[in-house]
Design a protein around this motif. Structure first.
Motif, short mmCIF file in Angstrom:
data_model
loop_
_atom_site.label_atom_id
_atom_site.label_comp_id
_atom_site.label_asym_id
_atom_site.label_seq_id
_atom_site.Cartn_x
_atom_site.Cartn_y
_atom_site.Cartn_z
N UNK A 1 0.79 -1.48 -0.03
CA UNK A 1 -0.24 0.04 0.10
C UNK A 1 0.80 1.23 0.03
N UNK A 2 1.95 1.22 0.70
CA UNK A 2 2.76 2.40 0.77
C UNK A 2 3.45 2.62 -0.44
N UNK B 1 4.50 5.95 -4.20
CA UNK B 1 4.81 5.85 -5.65
C UNK B 1 6.23 4.97 -5.69
N UNK B 2 7.19 4.88 -4.88
CA UNK B 2 8.18 4.02 -4.73
C UNK B 2 8.71 3.92 -3.47
N UNK C 1 3.50 -3.18 -10.49
CA UNK C 1 4.64 -2.97 -9.86
C UNK C 1 5.82 -3.19 -10.67
N UNK C 2 6.95 -2.33 -10.32
CA UNK C 2 7.94 -2.29 -11.36
C UNK C 2 9.34 -2.31 -10.52
N UNK C 3 10.33 -3.01 -11.11
CA UNK C 3 11.55 -2.97 -10.38
C UNK C 3 12.23 -2.04 -11.05
N UNK C 4 12.80 -1.05 -10.38
CA UNK C 4 13.71 0.08 -10.58
C UNK C 4 15.24 -0.25 -10.66
N UNK C 5 15.28 -0.66 -9.40
CA UNK C 5 16.74 -1.31 -9.38
C UNK C 5 16.98 -2.41 -8.24
N UNK C 6 18.01 -3.25 -8.48
CA UNK C 6 18.06 -4.36 -7.65
C UNK C 6 19.69 -4.60 -7.25
N UNK C 7 19.97 -4.71 -6.21
CA UNK C 7 21.26 -4.75 -5.56
C UNK C 7 21.15 -6.20 -4.69
N UNK D 1 5.48 2.10 -8.39
CA UNK D 1 4.04 1.68 -8.69
C UNK D 1 3.49 2.52 -10.00
N UNK D 2 3.06 1.78 -10.96
CA UNK D 2 2.47 2.54 -12.10
C UNK D 2 0.90 2.10 -12.15
#
Length: 685
Positions: free
Chosen positions: A91-92, A97-98, A162-168, A154-155
């Protein structure tokens, strides 16, 4: 927080180790007590916490450490996803937005949509599209999944939302083994052992050398492919901890319930199970292991033996080792007297000798003390995830053949024994000497340890399976000197060939000349069953004279048993005797009297005297033969651990040839005829 005074109270070599860590492993180590300080409230594995500590609190500067600890705590508080708060976090992300989360991700290929999709463990999200560059950079996302720091957005207009913008990855993505190889020569072996123990969170100053090696041997499945290990012991000794917390490459199956599809291969999905995803699969609480499939144990046996199994038309290879840990609820002494050390296993496994014979190492968990606060180190060690990746890289090398450079294995090790010993040697060498630099004496120490761990398996197989597993006197031979060294297991008694204490009924030791005219110690092990007075003989090969000598004893017993104990009734039993030359692989034709006493012992269920050897032989008519070279025979008896010597009265004439130190080494029990020997062998006058 650990004070400076407390740090100074640690083991004196801690400062020296810290200096070497800073010189050769910069940025690769942390202070191990920090992990426990921040672990509460975040149910994440140790290797995840130490990855974060390595980023924020690596090094030895107190100010930097404290600042880093606070950063790690904030990161976990703000970003770690608790399963019960998954909907709140989603929900957050939608409202704000992210948001950045710490969670375990596994990636699947959606061939229908021609894209990769991620599944979040705690966030309970599936089908989230992920850029293929992450899959290419971190292949382990596809194999079991990895913990990661992920920036999610979130789009509202996208169908996926749900979109993965960056992964580490919250794991070491890559290592240079040259760093380890170049650093290892700067540490003594004792220092390296201490570093390994601190790296897994233990304080080496609390343990003796024996326990240190046992703790380190728990790591062999991490460095050796297809390594099968058992550890049973009291509760509270950390048996399962290492497989759950110390590496992202192992998995602990709690409760023991599993299926063939889950463990090996899912026929419907055509997917390899846990053995294809992990370096080691550990089963917690062996007593509860249960396959829902009838063929589960058979498939496990095939896999443990060869590293492969067949499902459908496919033969599948995998590298995961099998680890079985569990509790022993009574003392080892009691278990050895009343059952065997595999007794905690479920019956389908604990009585299946084919399954148990595939175990490479039975680690004596009862020798590891129950954990207490002092056992956990406040010192510095390698970051757990870094160590895990080093161990994984070491799986690509092998050192099992280093034995051949210096030693040969004794003749009582069969093929499975040899494979097990080589694997244990290889694993311990990788852990202790990852750079491949070691001495002959160091190999000997590792080899003796490996022989003991495998012999423990074989000793229990002998109790369960009988004569098939009677060759348990493991040894190694120095190729340079020809010296043969025997290796025992501590719980079996002394380090001598003849154990201290009363043997089982039917067990008899004798010193005789073998086929090569060498004085050797022979062990006779006897069993009986309902039958018709026949004797089955094993361990003597095709030696006709040995067979005839043993038959002589049987025929004499059938005719004369009532002079000893008329209740024996040997004509109503079938006997089996296995003969072992404990000094070489030759047999002897002088086994008649020892066979006679062994048959009586098993018939009346009475053991012979404590640590006794029998000297002499008998004829079919009951006369006693001469003992040649008494001094040589007594020397072998003493070297083997004998305390009592049963010998014919006529041999006392040779006592002048016996050195004084041998004269006082034994209790002498003399006999004048066959029946007298039979009575006195059991302490009866």
């Amino acid at each position: 927080m650990t004070s400076d005074d407390e740090m100074q109270e640690q083991q004196p070599n801690q400062d020296a180790l810290l200096d070497k860590l800073e010189a050769y492993f910069p940025g690769r180590f942390v202070r191990k007590d920090l992990t426990q300080r921040i672990k509460e409230g975040a149910n994440v594995p140790t290797y995840v916490l130490e990855f974060l500590l390595g980023q924020y609190a690596s090094g030895s500067d107190p100010v930097t450490i404290e600042r880093g600890v606070e950063n790690v705590k904030k990161t976990l508080a703000n970003n770690y996803v608790r399963p019960d708060e998954a909907e709140k976090i989603k929900s957050k992300i939608r409202e704000v937005g992210s948001h950045t989360v710490i969670d375990r991700l596994q990636v699947y290929l959606n061939s229908t949509a021609d894209r990769y999709e991620a599944a979040f463990s705690n966030l309970n999200l599936v089908g989230v599209p992920i850029d293929e560059r992450y899959v290419q950079d971190y292949e382990r996302l596809l194999v079991g999944g990895i913990w990661s720091i992920v920036r999610l957005s979130y789009d509202h207009e996208s169908i996926d939302h749900f979109i993965i913008e960056q992964l580490t990855p919250v794991q070491v993505p890559a290592i240079q083994m040259s760093e380890v190889y170049e650093a290892r020569p700067h540490f003594t072996t004792d220092e390296w052992v201490d570093l390994l123990l601190r790296s897994i969170g233990m304080e080496p100053s609390e343990f003796d050398q024996r326990v240190k090696w046992l703790l380190i041997s728990r790591l062999i499945p991490f460095v050796e492919n297809n390594y099968n290990l058992v550890e049973l012991g009291p509760r509270g000794t950390g048996k399962s901890h290492v497989y759950k917390e110390l590496s992202p490459n192992t998995i602990l199956v709690s409760g023991g319930q599993t299926t063939v599809a889950n463990l090996f291969y899912n026929m419907a999905r055509r997917e390899v199970g846990l053995v294809g995803m992990w370096d080691a699969v550990a089963f917690d609480e062996v007593a509860g292991i249960n396959f829902k499939d009838q063929d589960g144990i058979q498939i496990m046996k095939d896999y443990m033996a060869s590293g492969s199994f067949v499902r459908g038309r496919n033969e599948i290879q995998a590298d995961a080792g099998m680890v079985f840990v569990g509790n022993i609820n009574q003392s080892v002494d009691v278990m050895l007297r009343t059952s065997n050390l595999f007794e905690p296993f479920p019956p389908a496994m604990g009585t299946d000798t084919a399954f148990l014979d595939r175990i490479h190492n039975y680690l004596p968990g009862w020798e590891i003390p129950k954990y207490k606060p002092a056992f956990f180190t406040n010192g510095y060690g390698l970051i757990t995830d870094y160590l895990a990746e080093v161990m994984r890289e070491l799986r690509k090398t092998g050192y099992g053949d280093v034995i051949e450079d210096y030693f040969a294995l004794g003749n009582q090790l069969n093929q499975r024994d040899t494979i097990a010993v080589r694997k244990t040697v290889s694993g311990m060498i990788k852990l202790l000497f990852p750079d491949g630099q070691f001495t002959k004496d160091e190999v000997a120490e590792v080899l003796a340890f490996a022989l003991e761990m495998r012999r423990r398996v074989k000793e229990q197989l002998k109790k369960i399976g009988g004569m098939e597993f009677y060759d348990v006197n493991f040894s190694y031979i120095d190729r340079e000197t020809g010296e043969e060294t025997y290796v025992t297991v501590p719980e079996q008694g002394s380090a001598t060939l003849i154990p201290v204490g009363i043997e089982k009924p039917g067990f008899v030791y004798t010193v005789q000349y073998d086929e090569a005219e060498r004085v050797s110690l022979f062990k006779l092990e006897t069993t009986k069953a309902p039958g018709s007075g026949k004797l089955d003989k094993t361990g003597i090969g095709s030696n006709r004279a040995a067979r005839e000598a043993m038959d002589t004893a049987m025929r004499y017993l059938l005719v004369n048993y009532n002079q000893i104990d008329q209740r024996m009734m040997p004509m109503k039993h079938a006997y089996a005797i296995h003969v072992t030359n404990l000094n070489s692989n030759e047999t002897s034709e002088h086994l008649s009297l020892a066979t006679f006493i062994a048959l009586i012992s098993i018939s009346v269920e009475r053991p012979t005297l404590d640590s006794m050897v029998v000297l002499g032989e008998m004829s079919l008519g009951g006369s006693i033969g001469k003992v040649d070279n008494l001094a040589d025979m007594l020397q072998v008896a003493q070297d083997s651990g004998a305390k009592n010597v049963l010998l014919p009265a006529s041999a006392m004439a040779q006592m002048a040839t016996v050195p004084p130190e041998l004269m006082g080494a034994f209790t002498w029990v003399t006999y004048k005829d066959v029946e007298d020997a039979a009575f006195k062998a059991f302490g009866l006058s």
